[in-house]
Design a protein around this motif. Structure first.
Motif, PDB file in Angstrom:
ATOM      1  N   ILE A 175       7.884  -9.882   4.932  1.00  0.00           N
ATOM      2  CA  ILE A 175       7.204  -8.634   4.582  1.00  0.00           C
ATOM      3  C   ILE A 175       7.092  -7.839   5.877  1.00  0.00           C
ATOM      4  O   ILE A 175       6.394  -8.234   6.819  1.00  0.00           O
ATOM      5  CB  ILE A 175       5.818  -8.909   3.982  1.00  0.00           C
TER       6      ILE A 175
ATOM      7  N   GLU B   4       6.169  -4.551   6.483  1.00  0.00           N
ATOM      8  CA  GLU B   4       5.087  -3.577   6.692  1.00  0.00           C
ATOM      9  C   GLU B   4       4.249  -3.484   5.427  1.00  0.00           C
ATOM     10  O   GLU B   4       4.779  -3.479   4.309  1.00  0.00           O
ATOM     11  CB  GLU B   4       5.667  -2.202   7.034  1.00  0.00           C
ATOM     12  N   ILE B   5       2.943  -3.423   5.606  1.00  0.00           N
ATOM     13  CA  ILE B   5       2.023  -3.082   4.520  1.00  0.00           C
ATOM     14  C   ILE B   5       1.213  -1.884   4.994  1.00  0.00           C
ATOM     15  O   ILE B   5       0.417  -2.002   5.936  1.00  0.00           O
ATOM     16  CB  ILE B   5       1.093  -4.253   4.158  1.00  0.00           C
ATOM     17  N   ASN B   6       1.429  -0.745   4.379  1.00  0.00           N
ATOM     18  CA  ASN B   6       0.750   0.493   4.773  1.00  0.00           C
ATOM     19  C   ASN B   6      -0.376   0.750   3.772  1.00  0.00           C
ATOM     20  O   ASN B   6      -0.123   1.113   2.624  1.00  0.00           O
ATOM     21  CB  ASN B   6       1.743   1.654   4.791  1.00  0.00           C
ATOM     22  N   THR B   7      -1.606   0.541   4.229  1.00  0.00           N
ATOM     23  CA  THR B   7      -2.747   0.648   3.318  1.00  0.00           C
ATOM     24  C   THR B   7      -3.158   2.091   3.041  1.00  0.00           C
ATOM     25  O   THR B   7      -3.795   2.366   2.029  1.00  0.00           O
ATOM     26  CB  THR B   7      -3.955  -0.107   3.892  1.00  0.00           C
TER      27      THR B   7
ATOM     28  N   ARG C 119      -0.134   3.434   0.876  1.00  0.00           N
ATOM     29  CA  ARG C 119       0.055   2.488  -0.234  1.00  0.00           C
ATOM     30  C   ARG C 119       1.529   2.191  -0.520  1.00  0.00           C
ATOM     31  O   ARG C 119       2.025   2.434  -1.610  1.00  0.00           O
ATOM     32  CB  ARG C 119      -0.640   2.997  -1.498  1.00  0.00           C
TER      33      ARG C 119
ATOM     34  N   ALA D 129       4.781  -0.784   0.827  1.00  0.00           N
ATOM     35  CA  ALA D 129       5.169  -1.929   1.638  1.00  0.00           C
ATOM     36  C   ALA D 129       6.674  -1.910   1.810  1.00  0.00           C
ATOM     37  O   ALA D 129       7.412  -1.447   0.936  1.00  0.00           O
ATOM     38  CB  ALA D 129       4.733  -3.245   0.986  1.00  0.00           C
TER      39      ALA D 129
ATOM     40  N   LEU E 257      -0.831  -9.131  -0.388  1.00  0.00           N
ATOM     41  CA  LEU E 257      -1.445  -7.812  -0.562  1.00  0.00           C
ATOM     42  C   LEU E 257      -2.936  -7.887  -0.868  1.00  0.00           C
ATOM     43  O   LEU E 257      -3.687  -6.941  -0.574  1.00  0.00           O
ATOM     44  CB  LEU E 257      -0.739  -7.067  -1.708  1.00  0.00           C
TER      45      LEU E 257
ATOM     46  N   HIS F 250      -5.711  -6.863   1.501  1.00  0.00           N
ATOM     47  CA  HIS F 250      -5.710  -5.428   1.784  1.00  0.00           C
ATOM     48  C   HIS F 250      -6.231  -4.606   0.601  1.00  0.00           C
ATOM     49  O   HIS F 250      -6.238  -3.373   0.659  1.00  0.00           O
ATOM     50  CB  HIS F 250      -4.291  -4.965   2.127  1.00  0.00           C
TER      51      HIS F 250
ATOM     52  N   TYR G 145       0.823  -5.317  -6.353  1.00  0.00           N
ATOM     53  CA  TYR G 145       2.181  -4.989  -6.793  1.00  0.00           C
ATOM     54  C   TYR G 145       2.327  -5.515  -8.217  1.00  0.00           C
ATOM     55  O   TYR G 145       2.411  -6.734  -8.429  1.00  0.00           O
ATOM     56  CB  TYR G 145       3.216  -5.620  -5.865  1.00  0.00           C
TER      57      TYR G 145
ATOM     58  N   LEU H  99       2.452   0.735  -4.065  1.00  0.00           N
ATOM     59  CA  LEU H  99       1.430  -0.242  -4.404  1.00  0.00           C
ATOM     60  C   LEU H  99       0.276   0.424  -5.138  1.00  0.00           C
ATOM     61  O   LEU H  99       0.076   1.635  -5.054  1.00  0.00           O
ATOM     62  CB  LEU H  99       0.905  -0.917  -3.135  1.00  0.00           C
TER      63      LEU H  99
END
Length: 463
Positions: free
Chosen positions: A100, A102-105, A108, A110, A125, A128, A132, A216
Protein backbone atom coordinates in the motif's frame (compact mmCIF):
# COMPACT_ATOMS: atom_id res chain seq x y z
CA UNK A 1 6.38 -12.20 -35.73
CA UNK A 2 7.94 -15.56 -34.87
CA UNK A 3 6.69 -17.30 -31.74
CA UNK A 4 9.86 -18.21 -29.82
CA UNK A 5 9.30 -19.26 -26.20
CA UNK A 6 12.81 -20.70 -25.80
CA UNK A 7 14.48 -17.40 -26.69
CA UNK A 8 12.03 -15.50 -24.49
CA UNK A 9 12.82 -17.69 -21.47
CA UNK A 10 16.53 -17.35 -22.12
CA UNK A 11 16.32 -13.56 -22.28
CA UNK A 12 14.10 -13.41 -19.18
CA UNK A 13 16.74 -15.46 -17.35
CA UNK A 14 19.40 -12.92 -18.33
CA UNK A 15 17.30 -9.85 -17.57
CA UNK A 16 15.70 -10.86 -14.26
CA UNK A 17 16.92 -12.48 -11.02
CA UNK A 18 16.64 -16.25 -10.88
CA UNK A 19 14.76 -15.91 -7.59
CA UNK A 20 11.66 -14.52 -9.32
CA UNK A 21 11.63 -17.04 -12.19
CA UNK A 22 10.31 -20.58 -12.16
CA UNK A 23 10.49 -23.11 -15.00
CA UNK A 24 10.16 -26.35 -13.03
CA UNK A 25 6.81 -27.91 -14.04
CA UNK A 26 6.25 -28.99 -10.44
CA UNK A 27 6.13 -25.29 -9.57
CA UNK A 28 4.62 -23.78 -12.71
CA UNK A 29 1.64 -26.17 -12.65
CA UNK A 30 0.42 -24.43 -9.48
CA UNK A 31 0.16 -21.20 -11.49
CA UNK A 32 -1.70 -22.74 -14.40
CA UNK A 33 -5.32 -22.16 -13.41
CA UNK A 34 -7.83 -20.46 -11.16
CA UNK A 35 -10.84 -21.93 -9.33
CA UNK A 36 -13.11 -22.42 -12.38
CA UNK A 37 -13.83 -26.11 -12.97
CA UNK A 38 -15.04 -25.77 -16.55
CA UNK A 39 -12.02 -23.81 -17.73
CA UNK A 40 -9.23 -25.63 -19.53
CA UNK A 41 -5.63 -24.88 -18.61
CA UNK A 42 -2.08 -25.90 -19.56
CA UNK A 43 1.27 -25.68 -17.80
CA UNK A 44 3.13 -22.48 -18.74
CA UNK A 45 6.78 -22.50 -19.77
CA UNK A 46 7.80 -19.98 -17.13
CA UNK A 47 6.36 -18.08 -14.18
CA UNK A 48 7.64 -14.61 -13.35
CA UNK A 49 6.86 -13.33 -9.84
CA UNK A 50 7.20 -9.63 -10.52
CA UNK A 51 8.51 -7.34 -7.79
CA UNK A 52 7.69 -3.99 -9.36
CA UNK A 53 6.54 -2.21 -12.48
CA UNK A 54 10.01 -2.43 -14.03
CA UNK A 55 9.86 -6.23 -13.87
CA UNK A 56 6.46 -6.23 -15.56
CA UNK A 57 7.71 -3.89 -18.26
CA UNK A 58 10.72 -6.12 -18.87
CA UNK A 59 8.49 -9.18 -19.23
CA UNK A 60 6.19 -7.46 -21.70
CA UNK A 61 9.06 -6.10 -23.81
CA UNK A 62 10.58 -9.57 -24.11
CA UNK A 63 7.21 -11.23 -24.73
CA UNK A 64 6.43 -8.68 -27.43
CA UNK A 65 9.82 -9.22 -29.03
CA UNK A 66 9.25 -12.96 -29.39
CA UNK A 67 5.45 -13.00 -29.77
CA UNK A 68 4.95 -15.04 -26.60
CA UNK A 69 1.58 -15.10 -24.75
CA UNK A 70 1.47 -13.59 -21.26
CA UNK A 71 -1.15 -14.47 -18.67
CA UNK A 72 -1.35 -11.93 -15.80
CA UNK A 73 -2.33 -13.49 -12.49
CA UNK A 74 -3.28 -12.45 -8.97
CA UNK A 75 -4.19 -14.92 -6.22
CA UNK A 76 -6.01 -17.34 -8.51
CA UNK A 77 -9.37 -16.91 -6.79
CA UNK A 78 -11.19 -16.32 -10.09
CA UNK A 79 -14.20 -18.37 -11.12
CA UNK A 80 -14.16 -17.95 -14.90
CA UNK A 81 -10.71 -19.14 -16.00
CA UNK A 82 -9.54 -15.58 -16.59
CA UNK A 83 -5.94 -16.24 -15.54
CA UNK A 84 -5.57 -19.78 -16.90
CA UNK A 85 -2.36 -20.46 -18.78
CA UNK A 86 -1.59 -21.99 -22.15
CA UNK A 87 1.41 -24.09 -23.20
CA UNK A 88 4.61 -22.20 -24.05
CA UNK A 89 3.39 -19.07 -22.32
CA UNK A 90 4.54 -16.76 -19.53
CA UNK A 91 2.47 -16.49 -16.37
CA UNK A 92 3.08 -13.08 -14.87
CA UNK A 93 2.24 -13.22 -11.16
CA UNK A 94 1.53 -9.87 -9.48
CA UNK A 95 1.02 -11.37 -6.01
CA UNK A 96 4.41 -10.17 -4.70
CA UNK A 97 3.59 -6.57 -5.62
CA UNK A 98 1.62 -6.12 -2.41
CA UNK A 99 2.46 -2.71 -0.99
CA UNK A 100 0.00 0.00 0.00
CA UNK A 101 1.92 3.01 -1.29
CA UNK A 102 -0.17 5.87 0.09
CA UNK A 103 -3.27 6.50 2.18
CA UNK A 104 -4.43 10.10 1.82
CA UNK A 105 -6.93 10.86 4.57
CA UNK A 106 -7.70 14.40 3.41
CA UNK A 107 -8.47 13.63 -0.22
CA UNK A 108 -9.74 10.14 0.64
CA UNK A 109 -7.79 8.03 -1.78
CA UNK A 110 -5.17 5.33 -1.63
CA UNK A 111 -2.47 4.16 -4.02
CA UNK A 112 -1.64 0.49 -3.93
CA UNK A 113 -0.10 -2.33 -5.89
CA UNK A 114 -2.18 -5.12 -7.43
CA UNK A 115 -1.03 -7.90 -5.08
CA UNK A 116 -2.60 -6.34 -1.97
CA UNK A 117 -5.23 -8.67 -0.53
CA UNK A 118 -8.67 -7.07 -0.34
CA UNK A 119 -9.22 -7.76 3.37
CA UNK A 120 -5.69 -6.61 4.28
CA UNK A 121 -6.40 -3.33 2.53
CA UNK A 122 -9.63 -2.88 4.47
CA UNK A 123 -7.86 -3.55 7.77
CA UNK A 124 -5.10 -1.06 6.93
CA UNK A 125 -7.69 1.66 6.33
CA UNK A 126 -9.63 1.17 9.57
CA UNK A 127 -7.21 3.08 11.86
CA UNK A 128 -7.61 6.04 9.51
CA UNK A 129 -11.41 5.93 9.75
CA UNK A 130 -11.66 4.99 6.07
CA UNK A 131 -13.33 2.19 4.14
CA UNK A 132 -12.93 0.48 0.74
CA UNK A 133 -16.35 -1.07 0.02
CA UNK A 134 -15.91 -3.71 -2.76
CA UNK A 135 -15.85 -7.03 -0.88
CA UNK A 136 -16.01 -10.23 -2.94
CA UNK A 137 -16.81 -13.35 -0.92
CA UNK A 138 -13.14 -14.34 -1.31
CA UNK A 139 -12.04 -11.00 0.16
CA UNK A 140 -9.77 -12.70 2.67
CA UNK A 141 -7.45 -13.93 -0.11
CA UNK A 142 -8.35 -12.32 -3.46
CA UNK A 143 -6.19 -9.41 -4.59
CA UNK A 144 -7.01 -5.88 -5.67
CA UNK A 145 -5.44 -6.52 -9.09
CA UNK A 146 -7.76 -9.46 -9.69
CA UNK A 147 -10.70 -7.36 -8.48
CA UNK A 148 -9.77 -4.67 -10.99
CA UNK A 149 -9.29 -7.20 -13.77
CA UNK A 150 -12.79 -8.62 -13.39
CA UNK A 151 -14.49 -5.48 -12.04
CA UNK A 152 -15.43 -7.47 -8.94
CA UNK A 153 -18.35 -6.63 -6.73
CA UNK A 154 -19.37 -8.28 -3.50
CA UNK A 155 -21.91 -8.10 -0.74
CA UNK A 156 -21.89 -4.31 -0.32
CA UNK A 157 -22.65 -3.49 -3.97
CA UNK A 158 -26.29 -2.64 -3.36
CA UNK A 159 -25.26 0.54 -1.51
CA UNK A 160 -21.72 1.27 -2.62
CA UNK A 161 -21.28 -0.10 -6.14
CA UNK A 162 -18.57 -2.27 -7.72
CA UNK A 163 -14.82 -1.89 -8.19
CA UNK A 164 -14.99 0.48 -11.15
CA UNK A 165 -16.98 2.98 -9.08
CA UNK A 166 -13.88 3.54 -6.92
CA UNK A 167 -11.14 3.67 -9.55
CA UNK A 168 -9.59 7.11 -9.93
CA UNK A 169 -6.50 6.15 -11.88
CA UNK A 170 -4.26 3.28 -12.93
CA UNK A 171 -0.71 2.54 -13.89
CA UNK A 172 -0.77 -0.03 -16.69
CA UNK A 173 2.02 -1.77 -18.56
CA UNK A 174 0.98 -2.11 -22.19
CA UNK A 175 1.63 -5.05 -24.49
CA UNK A 176 4.89 -3.54 -25.79
CA UNK A 177 6.21 -2.80 -22.29
CA UNK A 178 5.44 0.91 -22.23
CA UNK A 179 3.97 2.25 -18.99
CA UNK A 180 0.70 4.18 -19.19
CA UNK A 181 -0.45 6.34 -16.29
CA UNK A 182 -4.05 7.37 -16.51
CA UNK A 183 -6.72 8.94 -14.34
CA UNK A 184 -6.48 11.53 -11.62
CA UNK A 185 -6.48 12.20 -7.88
CA UNK A 186 -9.23 14.80 -7.93
CA UNK A 187 -12.89 14.16 -7.12
CA UNK A 188 -13.93 15.45 -10.54
CA UNK A 189 -12.15 15.22 -13.87
CA UNK A 190 -13.34 14.69 -17.46
CA UNK A 191 -10.21 15.35 -19.51
CA UNK A 192 -10.16 13.00 -22.47
CA UNK A 193 -11.37 9.42 -22.63
CA UNK A 194 -11.81 7.62 -19.31
CA UNK A 195 -8.91 5.30 -20.05
CA UNK A 196 -8.72 3.86 -16.54
CA UNK A 197 -12.10 2.23 -16.91
CA UNK A 198 -11.15 0.74 -20.26
CA UNK A 199 -8.76 -1.54 -18.36
CA UNK A 200 -11.08 -2.32 -15.44
CA UNK A 201 -12.91 -5.53 -16.27
CA UNK A 202 -10.68 -6.28 -19.28
CA UNK A 203 -9.35 -9.46 -17.61
CA UNK A 204 -5.74 -8.80 -18.51
CA UNK A 205 -6.38 -8.68 -22.26
CA UNK A 206 -5.47 -5.02 -22.77
CA UNK A 207 -2.65 -4.36 -20.30
CA UNK A 208 -1.18 -5.33 -16.95
CA UNK A 209 -2.32 -3.18 -14.03
CA UNK A 210 0.64 -2.42 -11.74
CA UNK A 211 -0.78 0.33 -9.54
CA UNK A 212 -4.23 1.69 -8.71
CA UNK A 213 -5.49 4.90 -7.19
CA UNK A 214 -8.85 4.24 -5.56
CA UNK A 215 -11.31 6.46 -3.76
CA UNK A 216 -12.31 5.73 -0.18
CA UNK A 217 -15.36 6.22 2.00
CA UNK A 218 -15.62 7.18 5.68
CA UNK A 219 -15.71 4.08 7.85
CA UNK A 220 -19.39 3.21 8.35
CA UNK A 221 -21.10 2.60 11.65
CA UNK A 222 -21.31 -0.90 13.12
CA UNK A 223 -24.12 -2.59 11.16
CA UNK A 224 -27.55 -3.59 12.35
CA UNK A 225 -28.61 -6.96 10.93
CA UNK A 226 -31.90 -8.53 9.93
CA UNK A 227 -32.55 -12.09 8.83
CA UNK A 228 -35.89 -13.31 7.49
CA UNK A 229 -37.01 -16.72 6.27
CA UNK A 230 -39.69 -17.41 3.68
CA UNK A 231 -41.85 -20.29 2.50
CA UNK A 232 -40.97 -19.69 -1.14
CA UNK A 233 -38.36 -17.90 -3.26
CA UNK A 234 -41.20 -15.86 -4.74
CA UNK A 235 -42.10 -14.43 -1.33
CA UNK A 236 -38.44 -13.54 -0.77
CA UNK A 237 -38.36 -11.91 -4.20
CA UNK A 238 -41.44 -9.90 -3.33
CA UNK A 239 -39.72 -8.68 -0.16
CA UNK A 240 -36.77 -7.47 -2.22
CA UNK A 241 -39.07 -5.61 -4.59
CA UNK A 242 -40.79 -3.96 -1.63
CA UNK A 243 -37.41 -2.90 -0.20
CA UNK A 244 -36.38 -1.32 -3.50
CA UNK A 245 -39.83 0.18 -4.04
CA UNK A 246 -39.66 1.86 -0.64
CA UNK A 247 -36.38 3.56 -1.68
CA UNK A 248 -34.47 1.76 1.05
CA UNK A 249 -30.74 1.31 0.46
CA UNK A 250 -29.39 -1.25 2.91
CA UNK A 251 -25.64 -1.74 2.99
CA UNK A 252 -26.19 -5.42 2.27
CA UNK A 253 -29.12 -7.49 1.00
CA UNK A 254 -28.34 -11.16 0.36
CA UNK A 255 -30.39 -14.25 -0.43
CA UNK A 256 -29.87 -17.99 0.08
CA UNK A 257 -32.16 -20.73 -1.19
CA UNK A 258 -33.09 -23.93 0.62
CA UNK A 259 -30.23 -26.01 -0.79
CA UNK A 260 -27.71 -23.38 0.27
CA UNK A 261 -29.23 -22.93 3.74
CA UNK A 262 -29.05 -26.65 4.40
CA UNK A 263 -25.52 -26.98 3.03
CA UNK A 264 -24.20 -24.16 5.24
CA UNK A 265 -25.95 -25.51 8.33
CA UNK A 266 -24.67 -29.00 7.63
CA UNK A 267 -21.10 -27.73 7.52
CA UNK A 268 -21.16 -25.23 10.40
CA UNK A 269 -24.14 -26.17 12.62
CA UNK A 270 -25.36 -22.58 12.91
CA UNK A 271 -28.96 -23.40 13.72
CA UNK A 272 -30.38 -22.06 10.44
CA UNK A 273 -33.98 -22.91 9.59
CA UNK A 274 -33.62 -25.94 7.34
CA UNK A 275 -37.32 -25.89 6.47
CA UNK A 276 -37.11 -22.42 4.94
CA UNK A 277 -37.26 -22.17 1.16
CA UNK A 278 -35.35 -18.89 1.18
CA UNK A 279 -33.47 -16.65 3.58
CA UNK A 280 -32.87 -12.91 3.26
CA UNK A 281 -30.01 -11.26 5.12
CA UNK A 282 -29.91 -7.47 5.33
CA UNK A 283 -27.76 -4.91 7.07
CA UNK A 284 -27.76 -1.17 7.60
CA UNK A 285 -24.51 0.62 8.42
CA UNK A 286 -26.01 4.13 8.51
CA UNK A 287 -26.03 4.38 12.30
CA UNK A 288 -28.41 6.14 14.66
CA UNK A 289 -31.92 7.11 13.68
CA UNK A 290 -31.22 6.50 10.01
CA UNK A 291 -30.33 2.88 10.67
CA UNK A 292 -33.44 2.42 12.81
CA UNK A 293 -35.59 3.79 10.00
CA UNK A 294 -33.95 1.52 7.42
CA UNK A 295 -34.31 -1.53 9.63
CA UNK A 296 -37.98 -0.70 10.31
CA UNK A 297 -38.56 -0.49 6.57
CA UNK A 298 -36.75 -3.77 5.91
CA UNK A 299 -38.76 -5.53 8.60
CA UNK A 300 -42.03 -4.17 7.25
CA UNK A 301 -41.18 -5.26 3.69
CA UNK A 302 -40.46 -8.80 4.88
CA UNK A 303 -43.67 -8.95 6.93
CA UNK A 304 -45.78 -7.73 4.03
CA UNK A 305 -44.17 -10.35 1.76
CA UNK A 306 -45.20 -13.12 4.16
CA UNK A 307 -41.95 -13.91 5.98
CA UNK A 308 -42.19 -16.91 8.29
CA UNK A 309 -39.69 -15.56 10.80
CA UNK A 310 -37.85 -12.26 11.20
CA UNK A 311 -34.95 -11.67 13.55
CA UNK A 312 -33.28 -8.32 14.04
CA UNK A 313 -30.15 -7.56 16.04
CA UNK A 314 -27.77 -4.73 16.86
CA UNK A 315 -25.25 -7.18 18.30
CA UNK A 316 -22.13 -7.04 16.14
CA UNK A 317 -21.00 -10.59 16.97
CA UNK A 318 -24.37 -12.06 16.07
CA UNK A 319 -24.48 -10.04 12.88
CA UNK A 320 -21.01 -11.27 11.91
CA UNK A 321 -22.13 -14.86 12.53
CA UNK A 322 -25.07 -14.42 10.16
CA UNK A 323 -22.80 -12.81 7.57
CA UNK A 324 -20.35 -15.69 8.01
CA UNK A 325 -23.18 -18.05 7.03
CA UNK A 326 -23.60 -16.19 3.74
CA UNK A 327 -19.86 -16.04 3.01
CA UNK A 328 -19.62 -19.79 3.58
CA UNK A 329 -22.23 -20.60 0.93
CA UNK A 330 -19.78 -21.62 -1.81
CA UNK A 331 -17.50 -23.81 0.36
CA UNK A 332 -20.56 -25.48 1.88
CA UNK A 333 -22.10 -26.22 -1.51
CA UNK A 334 -18.79 -27.55 -2.82
CA UNK A 335 -18.61 -29.91 0.15
CA UNK A 336 -21.90 -31.59 -0.78
CA UNK A 337 -20.33 -33.50 -3.69
CA UNK A 338 -16.70 -32.49 -3.70
CA UNK A 339 -16.76 -29.61 -6.17
CA UNK A 340 -19.00 -27.13 -7.95
CA UNK A 341 -19.63 -25.08 -11.07
CA UNK A 342 -20.45 -21.52 -10.09
CA UNK A 343 -22.63 -19.40 -12.34
CA UNK A 344 -22.77 -15.61 -12.08
CA UNK A 345 -25.93 -14.19 -13.61
CA UNK A 346 -27.40 -10.77 -12.92
CA UNK A 347 -31.05 -10.14 -13.76
CA UNK A 348 -33.37 -7.19 -13.24
CA UNK A 349 -34.47 -7.28 -9.61
CA UNK A 350 -38.09 -7.65 -10.71
CA UNK A 351 -37.08 -10.97 -12.33
CA UNK A 352 -35.03 -12.36 -9.45
CA UNK A 353 -37.72 -14.65 -8.01
CA UNK A 354 -38.58 -15.99 -11.46
CA UNK A 355 -34.90 -16.63 -12.07
CA UNK A 356 -34.57 -18.56 -8.81
CA UNK A 357 -37.64 -20.59 -9.71
CA UNK A 358 -36.17 -21.22 -13.14
CA UNK A 359 -32.95 -22.52 -11.58
CA UNK A 360 -34.99 -24.96 -9.49
CA UNK A 361 -36.66 -26.21 -12.68
CA UNK A 362 -33.30 -26.56 -14.43
CA UNK A 363 -32.03 -28.62 -11.49
CA UNK A 364 -35.03 -30.94 -11.87
CA UNK A 365 -34.74 -31.16 -15.67
CA UNK A 366 -31.02 -31.97 -15.60
CA UNK A 367 -31.08 -34.12 -12.45
CA UNK A 368 -28.50 -31.94 -10.74
CA UNK A 369 -28.17 -30.31 -7.32
CA UNK A 370 -28.18 -26.53 -7.61
CA UNK A 371 -27.92 -24.18 -4.66
CA UNK A 372 -28.42 -20.47 -5.31
CA UNK A 373 -27.26 -17.53 -3.26
CA UNK A 374 -26.46 -14.01 -4.29
CA UNK A 375 -26.74 -10.30 -3.97
CA UNK A 376 -30.48 -9.76 -3.90
CA UNK A 377 -30.13 -6.00 -3.71
CA UNK A 378 -28.69 -5.81 -7.24
CA UNK A 379 -30.07 -9.01 -8.77
CA UNK A 380 -26.66 -10.72 -9.07
CA UNK A 381 -27.26 -14.43 -8.45
CA UNK A 382 -24.77 -17.28 -8.06
CA UNK A 383 -26.44 -20.59 -8.95
CA UNK A 384 -23.93 -23.22 -7.87
CA UNK A 385 -24.09 -26.68 -9.42
CA UNK A 386 -22.78 -29.29 -6.98
CA UNK A 387 -20.86 -32.03 -8.77
CA UNK A 388 -18.62 -35.03 -8.27
CA UNK A 389 -15.77 -34.44 -10.77
CA UNK A 390 -15.19 -38.20 -11.01
CA UNK A 391 -18.74 -38.81 -12.23
CA UNK A 392 -18.53 -38.19 -15.99
CA UNK A 393 -22.28 -38.43 -16.56
CA UNK A 394 -22.96 -35.93 -13.80
CA UNK A 395 -20.37 -33.56 -15.27
CA UNK A 396 -22.15 -33.68 -18.64
CA UNK A 397 -25.46 -32.85 -16.97
CA UNK A 398 -23.82 -30.10 -14.92
CA UNK A 399 -22.37 -28.46 -18.02
CA UNK A 400 -25.82 -28.58 -19.59
CA UNK A 401 -27.33 -26.95 -16.51
CA UNK A 402 -24.60 -24.29 -16.49
CA UNK A 403 -25.46 -23.20 -20.04
CA UNK A 404 -29.21 -23.33 -19.44
CA UNK A 405 -28.82 -21.00 -16.46
CA UNK A 406 -26.92 -18.46 -18.58
CA UNK A 407 -29.57 -18.63 -21.32
CA UNK A 408 -32.28 -18.19 -18.69
CA UNK A 409 -30.62 -15.04 -17.43
CA UNK A 410 -30.28 -13.60 -20.93
CA UNK A 411 -33.94 -14.36 -21.67
CA UNK A 412 -34.90 -12.20 -18.68
CA UNK A 413 -32.91 -9.21 -19.87
CA UNK A 414 -29.94 -10.09 -17.69
CA UNK A 415 -26.21 -10.52 -18.17
CA UNK A 416 -24.09 -13.67 -18.07
CA UNK A 417 -21.71 -12.17 -15.51
CA UNK A 418 -22.30 -9.65 -12.78
CA UNK A 419 -18.81 -9.77 -11.28
CA UNK A 420 -16.80 -12.93 -12.04
CA UNK A 421 -15.98 -12.07 -15.65
CA UNK A 422 -16.19 -13.96 -18.93
CA UNK A 423 -12.81 -15.68 -18.78
CA UNK A 424 -12.67 -18.71 -21.04
CA UNK A 425 -15.90 -20.41 -19.96
CA UNK A 426 -18.44 -17.88 -21.23
CA UNK A 427 -16.96 -16.72 -24.53
CA UNK A 428 -19.91 -18.01 -26.56
CA UNK A 429 -22.36 -16.39 -24.17
CA UNK A 430 -20.66 -12.99 -24.36
CA UNK A 431 -21.18 -13.17 -28.13
CA UNK A 432 -24.88 -13.88 -27.52
CA UNK A 433 -25.16 -10.97 -25.11
CA UNK A 434 -23.39 -8.17 -26.96
CA UNK A 435 -23.96 -9.23 -30.57
CA UNK A 436 -21.74 -8.91 -33.66
CA UNK A 437 -21.33 -5.14 -33.53
CA UNK A 438 -20.36 -5.27 -29.86
CA UNK A 439 -17.82 -7.98 -30.66
CA UNK A 440 -16.40 -5.92 -33.51
CA UNK A 441 -15.83 -2.96 -31.18
CA UNK A 442 -14.19 -5.22 -28.60
CA UNK A 443 -11.84 -6.62 -31.23
CA UNK A 444 -10.99 -3.16 -32.52
CA UNK A 445 -9.96 -2.00 -29.05
CA UNK A 446 -8.00 -5.22 -28.47
CA UNK A 447 -6.15 -4.90 -31.79
CA UNK A 448 -5.27 -1.28 -31.08
CA UNK A 449 -3.69 -2.03 -27.70
CA UNK A 450 -2.40 -5.55 -28.33
CA UNK A 451 -1.89 -6.04 -32.08
CA UNK A 452 0.05 -9.31 -31.60
CA UNK A 453 -2.65 -10.75 -29.36
CA UNK A 454 -0.16 -11.79 -26.67
CA UNK A 455 -2.06 -10.51 -23.64
CA UNK A 456 -4.13 -13.29 -22.05
CA UNK A 457 -5.22 -14.95 -25.31
CA UNK A 458 -8.28 -17.17 -25.21
CA UNK A 459 -10.18 -14.95 -22.80
CA UNK A 460 -13.32 -12.84 -23.28
CA UNK A 461 -13.80 -13.47 -27.00
CA UNK A 462 -12.23 -15.19 -29.97
CA UNK A 463 -9.88 -13.09 -32.15
Amino acid sequence: MTFDIASAVAELSSALPASILATDPDITVSYSRDMAMLASSEIPAVVVRARDTADVSTVMKIASKYGVPVHPRGAGSGLAGSSNATTDSIVLSLASMNEILEINTVDRYARLQPGVVNLDFRKALEPHGLFYPPDPSSYDWCTIGGNLSTNAGGLCCVKYGVTTDFVMGLEVVLADGEVLRTGRRTVKGVAGYDLARVFVGSEGTLGVITEATVSLKPLPQAPCTLVATFGSVYDAGEAVQKVIGASLVPSLLEIMDRTTIRAVDKMHKLGLDQNAEALLLAQSDSGGARADMEMDGLELACKEAGANEIHRTNDLEEGNMLLFARRQALPALEALKGSSLVDDVAVPRSQMANFLGGCEQIAADTDTTIGTCGHAGDGNMHPTICVDPADEDEMVRARDAFGRILDLGLSMGGTVTGEHGIGSIKIDFLAKEIGPIGLRVHRTIKNALDPQGILNPGKLFTP
